[in-house]
Design an enzyme around this catalytic site. Structure first.
Site: not given
Length: 361
Positions: A20, A66, A96-97
């Site tokens: 992001t 990913s 940040t995922d």
């Protein structure tokens, strides 16, 4: 000859992975990671007055979702080379995922004393109040600080400094999403200075995994009225499995038999699906309780969250760790045993040379 002011200047290497923090949109169809690591650094206000020298490496441009184990292993190796060449610290920008997972893997693979700091953003650069520049500045200041040495991998966002092995993403959109539920942050970046309120008492690192090894490690979350059907389907294809159980480590009684069979074939880690707190070992005694499952060969995760337990198990299997050492590693990583029993000593560093304690190869 005395070092020149330039030679004394902190040097931080910024590795960009995407995420992001690096996302823009030119089509109106949503944002994607298009900004380079150079673009991110150039957008940071107040960086020049810090006097910190910056080197930028555009390493990947991928969403955090990913990223792969191979990406992070390659990053750890590249970071080690930069530090051996004289860098003061490393900063990694990414989505940040997956920060709570990638940062923990980096923590396990980062053997040197220099700071390795992971940061990102919750608001992309197209939005008002984008947090990427402030997070990147705080991360660079942390990576350049002598106070952050010997703390392994750190996660810095919203001016908070978290230990990689404790941090979790706790909200899907909030800018203050990163928390360490059991302990809180270890420090803060205030007025451009790094303040550690506590220090990690020890570090845990593992041997570099064999990149040819690609273990299949699953994570199975137990739920109400669960039956063996899905567990059997998942377990059949795993080289290792983490069970995110109820409460302190409980599962429905119908899962006991298949878990017993699995634990006889592969390492099965018993963690808690709750956001904070440990698994127990000897409080409950009913079928499917933590005490019952441990007698059947499951390995307790202790205070280790299921996501991090999966990272540790994958890394251990990729490093071809002996079965008995896997159990010992989880005892230490889950705060159930003394650090002295960790199977691999953390090197002490003299200059750029690793000094391994006597008696260890």
């Amino acid at each position: 000859m005395s070092p020149t002011p330039t030679e004394l200047q902190p040097k931080v290497v910024v590795f960009g992975l995407g995420g992001t923090i690096a996302m823009t949109s030119g089509t109106g169809d949503g944002v994607s990671p298009t900004l380079s690591a150079h673009d991110l650094v150039d957008a940071v206000p107040g960086l020049t007055p810090t006097g910190i020298g910056i080197k930028v490496v555009d390493f990947r441009r991928r969403p955090g979702a990913s990223l792969t184990f191979a990406d992070i292993a390659a990053l750890a190796a590249a970071a080690t080379r930069e530090l051996a060449a004289g860098a003061t610290g490393i900063v990694v920008t990414q989505g940040t995922d997956t920060i709570e997972e990638t940062a923990y893997l980096l923590d396990l693979l980062h053997h040197r004393p220099e700071p390795l700091v992971v940061t990102g953003a919750m608001r992309n650069p197209t939005l008002a109040g984008a947090d990427g520049p402030a997070n990147l500045l705080a991360a660079i200041q942390t990576a350049a600080s002598p106070a952050a040495r010997d703390q392994g991998c750190l996660v810095v966002l919203a001016d908070e400094i978290h230990a990689a092995r404790r941090v979790a993403k706790t909200h899907s959109t909030n800018g203050a999403t990163f928390r360490s539920p059991d302990t809180g942050p270890i420090g803060y970046v205030l007025e451009g200075a790094v303040h550690l309120l506590t220090r990690l008492p020890y570090r845990l690192t593992i041997p570099t995994p064999d990149q040819a090894e690609r273990p299949r490690v699953g994570l199975y979350t137990v739920s109400l009225d669960d039956t063996p059907t899905l567990l059997d389907a998942v377990g059949e294809h795993c080289d290792g499995l983490v069970i995110a159980g109820f409460g302190v480590g409980h599962v429905p009684e119908p899962l006991v038999a298949p878990l017993t069979t699995l634990a006889a074939r592969i390492p099965v880690i018993l963690a808690s699906r709750t956001p904070a707190g440990p698994t127990l070992t000897r409080t409950y005694g009913f079928p499917g309780s933590e005490r019952d499952l441990l007698t059947r060969g499951l390995i307790p995760a202790g205070w280790l969250h299921p996501y991090k337990a999966r990272i540790l198990l994958h890394a251990l299997l990729a490093a071809q760790t002996k079965p008995q050492d896997i159990a010992t590693a989880f005892s230490v990583a889950g705060n159930r045993a003394e650090p002295s029993s960790w199977p691999w000593p953390t090197p002490s560093w003299t200059g750029d040379r690793a000094e391994v304690p006597a008696g260890h190869a």
